[in-house]
Design an enzyme around this catalytic site. Structure first.
Site, PDB file in Angstrom:
ATOM      1  N   GLU A 169       2.712  -7.771 -11.627  1.00  0.00           N
ATOM      2  CA  GLU A 169       2.158  -7.518 -10.621  1.00  0.00           C
ATOM      3  C   GLU A 169       0.544  -7.203 -10.354  1.00  0.00           C
ATOM      4  O   GLU A 169      -0.172  -6.807 -11.262  1.00  0.00           O
ATOM      5  CB  GLU A 169       2.709  -6.022 -10.301  1.00  0.00           C
ATOM      6  CG  GLU A 169       4.000  -6.024  -9.877  1.00  0.00           C
ATOM      7  CD  GLU A 169       5.008  -5.994 -11.057  1.00  0.00           C
ATOM      8  OE1 GLU A 169       6.220  -6.141 -11.284  1.00  0.00           O
ATOM      9  OE2 GLU A 169       4.347  -5.505 -12.210  1.00  0.00           O
ATOM     10  N   SER A 223       6.846 -12.482  -4.578  1.00  0.00           N
ATOM     11  CA  SER A 223       7.747 -11.535  -4.239  1.00  0.00           C
ATOM     12  C   SER A 223       7.295 -10.248  -4.407  1.00  0.00           C
ATOM     13  O   SER A 223       5.923  -9.975  -4.879  1.00  0.00           O
ATOM     14  CB  SER A 223       9.095 -11.589  -5.177  1.00  0.00           C
ATOM     15  OG  SER A 223      10.020 -10.426  -4.719  1.00  0.00           O
ATOM     16  N   ARG A 224       7.886  -8.936  -4.358  1.00  0.00           N
ATOM     17  CA  ARG A 224       7.310  -7.894  -4.613  1.00  0.00           C
ATOM     18  C   ARG A 224       6.065  -7.769  -3.565  1.00  0.00           C
ATOM     19  O   ARG A 224       5.084  -7.329  -3.991  1.00  0.00           O
ATOM     20  CB  ARG A 224       7.108  -7.360  -5.901  1.00  0.00           C
ATOM     21  CG  ARG A 224       8.271  -7.311  -6.781  1.00  0.00           C
ATOM     22  CD  ARG A 224       8.002  -6.945  -8.135  1.00  0.00           C
ATOM     23  NE  ARG A 224       9.311  -7.018  -8.876  1.00  0.00           N
ATOM     24  CZ  ARG A 224       9.260  -6.881 -10.294  1.00  0.00           C
ATOM     25  NH1 ARG A 224       8.144  -6.459 -11.005  1.00  0.00           N
ATOM     26  NH2 ARG A 224      10.375  -6.899 -11.020  1.00  0.00           N
ATOM     27  N   CYS A 225       6.236  -7.640  -2.406  1.00  0.00           N
ATOM     28  CA  CYS A 225       5.180  -7.797  -1.372  1.00  0.00           C
ATOM     29  C   CYS A 225       5.337  -6.593  -0.117  1.00  0.00           C
ATOM     30  O   CYS A 225       5.464  -7.170   0.929  1.00  0.00           O
ATOM     31  CB  CYS A 225       5.025  -9.123  -0.851  1.00  0.00           C
ATOM     32  SG  CYS A 225       3.627  -9.508   0.414  1.00  0.00           S
TER      33      CYS A 225
END
Length: 388
Positions: A169, A223-225
């Site tokens: 991340e 992803s992970r947004c």
């Protein structure tokens, strides 16, 4: 008798004024424009000023040297450019202010290795963090740096920073107490950066007990947004306020998670990009948040996909008004349902629904404003709303 009463009355007035003045001093914001749960972080206020005079990894006058000192301190920069780290920069001594805005020219960039806040009471402003994967061959397997990280800590505010080119991340500031990430660019995580999962490129992990994320730009992530997730250190006490952010061109899940959390998701702007349109169906382009991605059958602490938007009495809406049940593990929330509930809830300013993050702090918490009252009946919910 009257004289004694008058004297006592005057002493009470003086004590009250002194207490009010002391409270104002203690509640001075971290800097003008600081907002959210971390707005009263003191950092290195009142401490010594340390000057970074070179771009070396270590040694006198380096950024690492300044961070390793003890006591309250304010780090300023007499030089600009890129600091190429030779190992992780893990900051373990708190009471620190990193004032990147003091650097001349194009400012300061920290590259090659991740930066981690592993201590309380830190202010970081106007910095650029670019770990990249240039050192992957040197470090070998397992080199999966975040851009900027902080977990299981407290009292942190990150302002006007740019965080990019991470293997994992870009921004992993979650599971802390009383933190703010504001006015930051979190962008361009590396999709093929050498992660063990092959394609990766994730944006941010967000959450914590008193965690604010506002006015940030999350752009170009797989992803992970963001991924709203809790840590064991905070767990069910998570109170996350995610508002006024912009998400663009997410390729995978976009915004999702929030299991076992109390979260506000308010007034954010979602714009699908070329990666979104090419890789996902319409539901992923239009959803606000996929709630309950890790839900398990029989796990009472994890909200169901159909958990309603927080209402006045914390009761589920009638069965016909629930969000669509799309099957276990399906990471989607009905955009139309959330939009309808947003229009109903937000203009009325329900006294139960927290409008500002500090409204749900404990009554005895010194960071809570006396003018605001907390929710009388706490509920485990995800409040999703858009301002008119």
């Amino acid at each position: 008798m009257k004289t004694r009463l008058l004297i006592k009355y005057m002493m009470l007035i003086i004590a009250s004024v002194a207490a009010s003045a002391q409270e104002r001093i203690e509640r001075t914001p971290a800097f003008p424009g600081a907002e959210g749960w971390g707005r009263y972080v003191t950092g290195g206020r009142g401490g010594k000023v340390l000057h970074v005079t070179n771009l070396r990894d270590s040694g006198y006058g380096s950024l690492r040297w300044a961070c390793e000192q003890t006591g309250p301190r304010i780090v300023v920069f007499d030089i600009s450019g890129t600091i190429y780290l030779q190992s992780d920069l893990k900051i373990t001594n708190g009471n620190l202010t990193i004032a990147g805005q003091t650097a001349p020219g194009d400012g300061i960039c920290v590259a090659d290795y991740p930066v981690t806040f592993a201590c309380p009471n830190i202010i970081a402003r106007y910095m650029r963090f670019r770990p990249g994967n240039r050192m992957a061959e040197t470090e070998g397997d397992g080199f999966e740096p975040d851009g900027l990280g902080a977990v299981d800590s407290r009292l942190i505010i990150v302002d006007h920073c740019s965080i990019s080119w991470s293997v994992d991340e870009c921004c992993s500031i979650y599971g802390n107490r009383f933190t703010t990430v504001q006015w930051c660019i979190i962008s361009q995580s590396l999709r093929y950066g050498g992660h063990s999962k092959k394609t990766h490129g994730y944006g941010a992990m967000m959450g914590g007990e008193g965690a604010s994320y506002h006015h940030n730009l999350l752009v170009h992530h797989d992803s992970r947004c963001p991924r709203l997730g809790e840590r064991p250190a905070t767990g069910a006490r998570d109170t996350t306020d995610f508002r006024c952010n912009v998400m663009y061109n997410w390729s995978g899940q976009g915004c999702y998670g929030a299991e076992n959390m109390n979260a506000n998701i308010v007034n954010n702007y979602y714009k699908p990009g070329p990666g979104t349109i090419a890789s996902r169906a319409v539901g992923y382009q239009r959803r606000i948040c996929g709630v309950g991605v890790n839900e398990q059958e029989g796990h009472e602490d994890v909200p169901r996909v159909g958990t309603p938007v927080c209402r006045r009495k914390c009761q589920p809406p009638p069965p016909g008004r629930r969000r669509r049940q799309l099957g276990p593990g399906h990471m989607a929330a009905d955009f139309r349902y959330l939009s309808q509930q947003s229009r109903k809830i937000q203009p009325r300013r329900e006294p139960h629904a927290p409008q500002r993050a500090d409204e749900i702090l404990p009554r005895d918490n010194p960071l809570r404003s006396r003018r605001l009252q907390p929710c009388a009946r706490p509920c485990r919910s995800v409040t999703v709303a858009r301002l008119p």
